[in-house]
Design a protein around this motif. Structure first.
Motif, mmCIF file in Angstrom:
data_model
loop_
_atom_site.group_PDB
_atom_site.id
_atom_site.type_symbol
_atom_site.label_atom_id
_atom_site.label_comp_id
_atom_site.label_asym_id
_atom_site.label_seq_id
_atom_site.Cartn_x
_atom_site.Cartn_y
_atom_site.Cartn_z
ATOM 1 N N SER A 138 -30.397 -12.575 -46.637
ATOM 2 C CA SER A 138 -29.092 -11.527 -46.348
ATOM 3 C C SER A 138 -29.490 -11.044 -44.970
ATOM 4 N N ARG A 139 -30.554 -10.601 -44.569
ATOM 5 C CA ARG A 139 -31.047 -10.163 -43.386
ATOM 6 C C ARG A 139 -30.692 -11.064 -42.162
ATOM 7 N N GLN A 142 -26.801 -11.085 -41.526
ATOM 8 C CA GLN A 142 -26.767 -9.756 -41.096
ATOM 9 C C GLN A 142 -27.046 -9.905 -39.447
ATOM 10 N N GLU A 145 -24.417 -12.455 -37.901
ATOM 11 C CA GLU A 145 -23.238 -11.816 -37.711
ATOM 12 C C GLU A 145 -23.053 -10.728 -36.632
ATOM 13 N N SER A 146 -24.126 -10.095 -36.491
ATOM 14 C CA SER A 146 -24.163 -8.943 -35.368
ATOM 15 C C SER A 146 -24.388 -9.614 -33.811
#
Length: 148
Positions: A138-139, A142, A145-146
């Motif tokens: 998940s990290r 993220q 996506e950033s």
């Protein structure tokens, strides 16, 4: 020549085959089905090779409900135990070996499997925390996506 290897609780099963098509994979599965005691649930971790996903293999799997296939993510390398076993096979038996025929090579692989099963085999215990793996995944998403 391709070799199919299966990790069980503590023993290895191998078959030497000239090709790695669905026909050879099903032949390997049939041998395992015959060798694994009835009533045992079987979970198989496979890479994403197309021969593991053909309609014939899917039909075989449907006829054998105690079997479940789990596929590794494409281009992943998290099967360290399997990779380590093949590294030992290569280092100890194949790297400096002289094989005058395919039969000699197959015999060397089969001797290595037998020696492993007689002296080195031990249960593999997965120690990774599934929640930590999922959190790391998940990290990673993220972070991706950033960036974009």
């Amino acid at each position: 020549m391709r070799t199919g290897i299966m990790f069980t609780l503590s023993r290895m099963t191998g078959m030497n085959m000239q090709r790695h098509r669905h026909q050879e994979f099903i032949r390997f599965l049939n041998r395992l089905e015959r060798d694994i005691p009835a009533g045992k649930v079987v979970h198989v971790i496979l890479d994403n090779v197309s021969s593991h996903k053909t309609p014939e293999v899917r039909r075989w799997l449907a006829r054998h409900p105690r079997w479940t296939f789990h596929f590794t993510p494409t281009s992943s390398s998290w099967l360290n135990a399997v990779e380590g076993f093949f590294a030992r096979l290569t280092r100890r038996r194949l790297k400096h070996g002289v094989f005058h025929s395919v039969c000699d090579l197959q015999a060397a692989i089969n001797r290595f499997l037998a020696e492993h099963n007689d002296g080195e085999a031990k249960p593999f215990a997965w120690r990774a925390d599934p929640d930590a793996i999922i959190a790391a995944r998940s990290r990673g998403f993220q972070t991706l996506e950033s960036i974009h």
